[in-house]
Structures are given as structure tokens and as C-alpha cells.
Design a protein around this motif. Structure first.
Motif, PDB file in Angstrom:
ATOM      1  N   GLY A  30       8.903 -75.762 -81.881  1.00 32.78           N
ATOM      2  CA  GLY A  30       7.691 -75.562 -81.087  1.00 32.78           C
ATOM      3  C   GLY A  30       7.427 -74.099 -80.771  1.00 32.78           C
ATOM      4  N   THR A  31       8.266 -73.190 -81.282  1.00 37.48           N
ATOM      5  CA  THR A  31       8.071 -71.772 -80.927  1.00 37.48           C
ATOM      6  C   THR A  31       7.502 -70.945 -82.075  1.00 37.48           C
ATOM      7  OG1 THR A  31      10.338 -71.282 -81.588  1.00 37.48           O
ATOM      8  CG2 THR A  31       9.988 -71.731 -79.253  1.00 37.48           C
ATOM      9  N   ASP A  32       7.381 -71.561 -83.251  1.00 38.02           N
ATOM     10  CA  ASP A  32       7.072 -70.731 -84.425  1.00 38.02           C
ATOM     11  C   ASP A  32       5.698 -70.055 -84.364  1.00 38.02           C
ATOM     12  OD1 ASP A  32       6.227 -73.604 -85.054  1.00 38.02           O
ATOM     13  OD2 ASP A  32       5.138 -72.407 -86.527  1.00 38.02           O
ATOM     14  N   ASN A  33       4.727 -70.698 -83.685  1.00 43.62           N
ATOM     15  CA  ASN A  33       3.391 -70.071 -83.675  1.00 43.62           C
ATOM     16  C   ASN A  33       3.095 -69.345 -82.359  1.00 43.62           C
ATOM     17  OD1 ASN A  33       3.161 -72.158 -82.019  1.00 43.62           O
ATOM     18  ND2 ASN A  33       1.304 -73.057 -82.891  1.00 43.62           N
ATOM     19  N   LEU A  34       4.137 -69.109 -81.557  1.00 40.90           N
ATOM     20  CA  LEU A  34       3.901 -68.503 -80.244  1.00 40.90           C
ATOM     21  C   LEU A  34       3.930 -66.978 -80.270  1.00 40.90           C
ATOM     22  CD1 LEU A  34       6.151 -70.738 -77.940  1.00 40.90           C
ATOM     23  CD2 LEU A  34       3.657 -70.631 -77.960  1.00 40.90           C
ATOM     24  N   ARG A  35       4.568 -66.413 -81.286  1.00 42.23           N
ATOM     25  CA  ARG A  35       4.783 -64.961 -81.254  1.00 42.23           C
ATOM     26  C   ARG A  35       3.452 -64.211 -81.393  1.00 42.23           C
ATOM     27  NH1 ARG A  35       9.605 -64.202 -85.424  1.00 42.23           N
ATOM     28  NH2 ARG A  35       9.432 -62.023 -84.781  1.00 42.23           N
ATOM     29  N   PRO A  36       3.151 -63.323 -80.445  1.00 45.53           N
ATOM     30  CA  PRO A  36       1.841 -62.658 -80.459  1.00 45.53           C
ATOM     31  C   PRO A  36       1.766 -61.524 -81.473  1.00 45.53           C
ATOM     32  CG  PRO A  36       3.152 -61.886 -78.607  1.00 45.53           C
ATOM     33  CD  PRO A  36       3.986 -62.932 -79.292  1.00 45.53           C
ATOM     34  N   ASP A  37       0.565 -61.263 -81.918  1.00 43.02           N
ATOM     35  CA  ASP A  37       0.314 -60.142 -82.821  1.00 43.02           C
ATOM     36  C   ASP A  37       0.560 -58.824 -82.072  1.00 43.02           C
ATOM     37  OD1 ASP A  37      -1.164 -59.901 -85.628  1.00 43.02           O
ATOM     38  OD2 ASP A  37      -1.696 -58.160 -84.387  1.00 43.02           O
ATOM     39  N   GLN A  38       0.777 -57.756 -82.819  1.00 42.08           N
ATOM     40  CA  GLN A  38       0.980 -56.445 -82.173  1.00 42.08           C
ATOM     41  C   GLN A  38      -0.333 -55.924 -81.573  1.00 42.08           C
ATOM     42  OE1 GLN A  38       2.354 -57.209 -85.232  1.00 42.08           O
ATOM     43  NE2 GLN A  38       4.378 -57.430 -84.300  1.00 42.08           N
ATOM     44  N   ARG A  39      -1.456 -56.278 -82.195  1.00 43.53           N
ATOM     45  CA  ARG A  39      -2.740 -55.783 -81.669  1.00 43.53           C
ATOM     46  C   ARG A  39      -3.146 -56.577 -80.437  1.00 43.53           C
ATOM     47  NH1 ARG A  39      -5.663 -56.858 -87.113  1.00 43.53           N
ATOM     48  NH2 ARG A  39      -4.237 -58.575 -86.804  1.00 43.53           N
ATOM     49  N   THR A  40      -3.835 -55.918 -79.534  1.00 48.16           N
ATOM     50  CA  THR A  40      -4.382 -56.621 -78.377  1.00 48.16           C
ATOM     51  C   THR A  40      -5.896 -56.438 -78.409  1.00 48.16           C
ATOM     52  OG1 THR A  40      -4.422 -54.729 -76.872  1.00 48.16           O
ATOM     53  CG2 THR A  40      -2.331 -55.911 -77.039  1.00 48.16           C
ATOM     54  N   SER A  41      -6.571 -56.971 -77.400  1.00 45.67           N
ATOM     55  CA  SER A  41      -8.038 -56.817 -77.397  1.00 45.67           C
ATOM     56  C   SER A  41      -8.443 -55.388 -77.019  1.00 45.67           C
ATOM     57  CB  SER A  41      -8.655 -57.821 -76.417  1.00 45.67           C
ATOM     58  OG  SER A  41      -8.159 -57.557 -75.118  1.00 45.67           O
ATOM     59  N   VAL A  42      -7.477 -54.596 -76.556  1.00 46.83           N
ATOM     60  CA  VAL A  42      -7.756 -53.181 -76.261  1.00 46.83           C
ATOM     61  C   VAL A  42      -7.250 -52.372 -77.466  1.00 46.83           C
ATOM     62  CG1 VAL A  42      -7.072 -51.251 -74.764  1.00 46.83           C
ATOM     63  CG2 VAL A  42      -7.666 -53.468 -73.763  1.00 46.83           C
ATOM     64  N   PRO A  43      -8.147 -51.689 -78.190  1.00 42.28           N
ATOM     65  CA  PRO A  43      -7.767 -51.100 -79.479  1.00 42.28           C
ATOM     66  C   PRO A  43      -6.626 -50.080 -79.401  1.00 42.28           C
ATOM     67  CG  PRO A  43     -10.153 -50.932 -79.115  1.00 42.28           C
ATOM     68  CD  PRO A  43      -9.572 -51.487 -77.865  1.00 42.28           C
ATOM     69  N   ASN A  44      -6.536 -49.328 -78.306  1.00 44.61           N
ATOM     70  CA  ASN A  44      -5.468 -48.304 -78.260  1.00 44.61           C
ATOM     71  C   ASN A  44      -4.252 -48.766 -77.448  1.00 44.61           C
ATOM     72  OD1 ASN A  44      -6.659 -48.142 -75.764  1.00 44.61           O
ATOM     73  ND2 ASN A  44      -6.424 -45.917 -75.588  1.00 44.61           N
ATOM     74  N   LEU A  45      -4.100 -50.080 -77.305  1.00 50.06           N
ATOM     75  CA  LEU A  45      -2.905 -50.653 -76.663  1.00 50.06           C
ATOM     76  C   LEU A  45      -2.308 -51.710 -77.596  1.00 50.06           C
ATOM     77  CD1 LEU A  45      -0.942 -51.399 -74.383  1.00 50.06           C
ATOM     78  CD2 LEU A  45      -2.759 -52.776 -73.349  1.00 50.06           C
ATOM     79  N   VAL A  46      -1.070 -51.475 -78.020  1.00 51.07           N
ATOM     80  CA  VAL A  46      -0.417 -52.431 -78.921  1.00 51.07           C
ATOM     81  C   VAL A  46       0.949 -52.805 -78.343  1.00 51.07           C
ATOM     82  CG1 VAL A  46      -1.554 -51.709 -81.070  1.00 51.07           C
ATOM     83  CG2 VAL A  46       0.496 -50.513 -80.305  1.00 51.07           C
ATOM     84  N   ILE A  47       1.473 -53.933 -78.805  1.00 47.30           N
ATOM     85  CA  ILE A  47       2.803 -54.324 -78.330  1.00 47.30           C
ATOM     86  C   ILE A  47       3.764 -54.368 -79.523  1.00 47.30           C
ATOM     87  CG2 ILE A  47       1.995 -55.570 -76.288  1.00 47.30           C
ATOM     88  CD1 ILE A  47       2.335 -58.175 -77.802  1.00 47.30           C
TER      89      ILE A  47
END
Ligand SMILES: Cc1cc2nc3c(=O)[nH]c(=O)nc-3n(C[C@H](O)[C@H](O)[C@H](O)COP(=O)(O)OP(=O)(O)OC[C@H]3O[C@@H](n4cnc5c(N)ncnc54)[C@H](O)[C@@H]3O)c2cc1C
Length: 448
Positions: free
Chosen positions: A402-419
Motif C-alpha cells: 500500500g506504500t508504492d504510490n505514496l512517494r511524492p515527486d521532487q517538484r512541488t507546486s512552487v517552481p523554486n521549491l523542491v524536495i
């Protein structure tokens, strides 16, 4: 491109270190914020004064397909400090052991049934099931995300002995999660990555290890690079929140209330530490919920200094039939070409250590010595010179069903903020390569 932009990286683990090094290499000004007094995060060396030694917080192994991690090692000049042996060994309680090859044609018997008691029929069955495993990893059945790796093994008819000698151990090693909990899809995805890389590079994916402690491998070279590029590193700098104004990240607020200004921010902290940092993001609630649902899996590492050698056959040996989960014994003499001065160091790792993590250090040491005595005849008379236990209840995020699709993308909705960080979306499980790959993706997204 404007190369005078100032970037702030939050977190000095591998993902943050790689992000900072690569941004600096590209000519940018970088400030790295680390909440502790040292770099390295979950990969670090620890001083053991009782034996005047530098041990690691846990043995770390690498795979040949760790492309981004090797890019990082090249950047910091320590790529030559990793070695890939021809294989490891499997060891049973009566002292029996088999060598397990991971390179060339000799890897085939390992894949198709390394168990010393497997009959020819069982080996044939293992061969058939292994081929099916590979096919289903590449062309995945729709329900893999809903079942455990154990269920998948049962379904494709993987014989018990092949599971015991190889597959349970490999699946646990890859995703640090027990096969009765691990998502079959997570394991299948990593297998598929390995198969594709193997086909592309025309060789099987091999397992290797550092020939030095983790600080020398990851930190010393990074510190040299930081000095060369003028990267500012701030220790005990606890990031509290990314400041977002008019849809752009403008800085990072620290716990002491001060703000470090930024033209772009990479937040490279584990899922356990993300809460609060991204409150200014519209999608922060979903991100935090995913981080919580991913959860954690524990690893217990025991550095045992013995008064004599154990008589290992390989640098890495898997202990079959141990404490319910499969343990690994790493021979530091072989790995680090260490010349013992009265104390032989063996690093024991238990992944998916859900029971062990609650035991006292004394209980763990007693259990591990008993395990060694059962598996290594030479251990019967061995005395413990010193023992050093490292319990990590949140060693990695969990790869349960149940965890395989939970990992978030590096991009966020703020273009100059990434994780970034091992738990963000990559094609590896919770590994150093995932941390490094997430950094590569985060930096690329920021550069756009
Ligand atoms: C015992 C053990 C054995 C392992 N074995 C292997 C292995 O064999 N092979 C493999 O590939 N992987 C292995 N791993 C996994 C690997 O170590 C991790 O996946 C990887 O190191 C994660 O790096 P990271 O940068 O994503 O996170 P971290 O290393 O956790 O780094 C995050 C950093 O952020 C800092 N931080 C957090 N919050 C803040 C804040 N608010 N402000 C400032 N700084 C902050 C933390 O202090 C930390 O330094 C193992 C892990 C453990 C624990």
C-alpha cells in the motif's frame, strides 16, 4: 543562466550533500543547513573509544546500478573507495556455507538454487520460478501493489529452499522490509531496474561495499568540495519553515526565528522530519499524510570486536535461520584490509528488526553472540573484546503493501521549491542511491 543565484539546502544527509555539491559545481552560491553538529545523516561513522576505533552506524552496501551515488562519489573524489567482490557467502546453523557468486556465468547456480540440500527437481523449479519472477517484474500483473512479496513468491511457485537461500534474504536486503509485509510491487520495481541496468550494461548487478568508514567515503570529500566552491555549511541550524511569498520560495526560517534568504530551496529531510517545513505549500497536507503513511522500518546493527577471527569465507555472509529475520555478518578485516590489533571487528545487521529494536543492548549482544556460535565453529571459544549496538527505529521509510504510490515527486507546486531524500519518488527503494537520485532530480528541477 543566472549563475549567481543563492540556493539553500535543508538537511546534510546524502540527498542534501549531493544537492549542495552539484549546485555548487554548477556555479551557484549554496548554504547548507543541518540541524545536528555533523553531516552525513543516516550514513555516518561513530567513534568507539573503548577500542579506539571508528565504526559505522550500520554496514552499508552498494549496487553496481547506483549511478547517481557513483556520480556523487566522483564529485567528491572517493569513487575508488568502493569495492565489488565476486560474491558473498550463505551460512547455515551447522556451520555449512556456500559461496554465492554475483558475477558472470557463476552467478547462475546462485540464482537457481544455492541451497546445499536442494534436489535437482527443486533447482529446476527454482529456475522456472526465477524466470517467472523476472518476467513479472518487467511486465507486472495488475495486483502486485496489493500483495506482499511473500504472496508473490508463493504464487509463482518459488520453492522454500530457494526462498531460504536467496530470495527472502534479497528482498529484505533490497527494501529493508520483511517479505510478509513488503509490497511485491516495490520489490518488482527494483528487480526491474536491476534487470534493465544489467541488460544495458551487459553484466549482472553486483553488490559492493566501502573499503573505508562512511565519513571518509561521503563527508571528507564533500567538505573539500565545499571549501573549493565556497559552500556555507551551518551546523545546529534547525529549519522551521520554508518562507513562500507570492507563489515563490524566498528563504528558510530557522527555529531561532532568523531567515536565510534564497532564490531557490531544496528540502532534503527524511519523511519523519517533513512536518511543518512545507506549511506554506498548498499541497502540504497531502505531502505530510503520505510521509506518515510511509512509516518506518527498524534496523539494528551490532559491531562486535572479538578476540579471534571467525573464519569467514567472504566479506559479506548471510546467516540463514537466525533470529526469524535474516541477519548479515560483515567481516571488516576483509572489507577494510584491516590488520587487527587484538580485536577482530564483525558488523552484524538485522533489517526489519521489529522485535530486536525493543530489546536491551545486553540482550541483543547475547543473542548475536549465540547466533555466531551456532553458525561459525571458530566462534565457540571466542571472547567479546567490546560490543557496540546501534538501534535505529526509523532506519528507513517502510515499503509495506500500500506504500508504492505514496512517494511524492521532487517538484512541488512552487517552481523554486523542491524536495529530496530517499523517500521521495525514485526508481530505487529506501537506499543511498534513492537519496542521490532524488538529489539529481531535485537539482535538475530547480535548474529548469
Ligand atoms: C542502519 C542502516 C543501514 C542501511 N543500509 C543501507 C545499505 O546497505 N544500502 C543502501 O543503499 N542504503 C542503506 N541504508 C539507507 C540509507 O542510509 C538512507 O537511505 C540514506 O542515507 C538517506 O539519506 P537522506 O539524505 O535521504 O536522509 P538522511 O540521511 O536522514 O539526511 C537527512 C538530514 O536532514 C537533517 N535534518 C532533518 N530535519 C532538519 C531540519 N529541520 N533542519 C535542518 N536539518 C534537518 C538530518 O539531521 C539529516 O542529517 C541504511 C540505513 C540505515 C539507517
Amino acid at each position: 543562466m543566472d549563475n549567481t543565484r543563492r540556493f539553500v539546502v535543508v538537511g546534510g544527509g546524502l540527498a542534501g550533500l549531493a544537492s549542495a555539491v552539484w549546485l555548487a559545481e554548477a556555479g551557484h552560491r549554496v548554504t547548507l543547513l543541518e540541524r545536528r553538529a555533523r553531516l552525513g545523516g543516516r550514513t555516518q561513522a561513530m567513534r568507539v573509544p573503548e577500542v579506539d576505533d571508528l565504526a559505522d552506524n550500520g554496514q552499508h552496501v552498494l549496487a553496481t546500478g547506483y549511478d547517481n551515488l557513483f556520480r556523487y562519489l566522483r564529485s567528491v573524489g572517493t569513487e575508488h573507495l568502493v569495492e565489488f567482490p565476486h560474491g558473498g557467502a550463505l551460512r547455515w546453523p551447522d556451520g555449512r556455507s556456500v559461496l554465492m557468486h554475483t558475477k558472470g556465468i557463476r552467478a547462475l547456480p546462485t540464482l537457481f538454487g544455492a541451497h546445499p540440500d536442494a534436489s535437482p527437481i527443486e533447482r529446476l523449479r527454482a529456475l522456472r520460478a526465477t524466470l517467472r519472477l523476472g518476467r513479472e517484474a518487467l511486465f507486472q500483473p495488475a495486483d502486485l501493489a496489493d500483495i506482499t512479496t511473500e504472496r508473490w513468491f508463493q504464487r509463482i511457485g518459488m520453492p522454500a529452499k530457494a526462498r531460504e537461500a536467496l530470495w527472502d534474504w534479497l528482498a529484505l536486503g533490497i527494501a529493508a522490509e520483511r517479505v510478509d509485509r513488503e509490497s511485491a510491487k516495490v520489490f518488482a520495481d527494483v528487480l526491474a531496474t536491476g534487470i534493465r541496468k544489467g541488460i544495458k550494461g551487459r553484466h549482472a548487478v553486483g553488490i559492493g561495499y566501502p573499503t573505508v568508514d562512511l565519513d571518509t567515503l561521503f563527508i571528507t570529500g564533500a567538505e573539500r568540495a565545499f571549501e573549493r566552491y565556497g559552500v556555507e555549511v551551518r551546523f545546529r541550524a534547525v529549519a522551521d519553515r520554508v518562507v513562500i511569498e507570492n507563489g515563490r520560495a524566498t528563504g528558510v526560517r530557522l527555529a531561532d526565528g532568523s531567515v536565510v534568504d534564497a532564490d531557490g530551496v531544496i528540502v532534503a529531510v527524511p519523511n519523519s522530519r517533513i512536518h511543518g517545513l512545507l506549511d506554506g505549500l498548498p499541497e502540504h497536507a497531502e505531502l505530510y499524510a503520505a510521509a506518515d503513511k510511509l512509516g518506518y522500518t527498524p534496523i539494528v546493527s551490532t559491531n562486535l570486536y572479538l578476540d579471534r577471527p571467525l573464519g569467514t569465507k567472504a566479506a559479506m555472509e548471510a546467516i540463514i535461520g537466525g533470529t526469524g529475520v535474516i541477519d548479515e555478518v560483515f567481516d571488516r578485516q576483509r572489507m577494510h584490509r584491516r590488520v587487527p590489533d587484538g580485536a577482530w571487528l564483525y558488523c552484524l545487521t538485522t533489517s526489519g528488526a521489529y522485535e530486536q529494536i525493543h530489546k536491551s543492548n545486553e540482550e541483543i549482544i547475547t543473542e548475536q553472540i549465540a547466533l555466531l556460535r551456532k553458525h561459525y565453529p571458530a566462534a565457540a571459544a571466542a571472547e567479546v573484546v567490546h560490543a557496540h549496538v546501534v538501534k535505529m527505529p526509523r532506519a528507513t521509510f517502510s515499503q509495506a503493501v500500500g506504500t508504492d504510490n505514496l512517494r511524492p515527486d521532487q517538484r512541488t507546486s512552487v517552481p523554486n521549491l523542491v524536495i529530496a531524500g530517499d523517500w521521495t519518488r525514485t526508481d530505487w527503494s529506501a537506499t543511498m542511491e534513492s537519496a542521490a537520485q532524488s538529489a539529481a532530480k531535485a537539482v535538475a528541477a530547480l535548474m529548469k
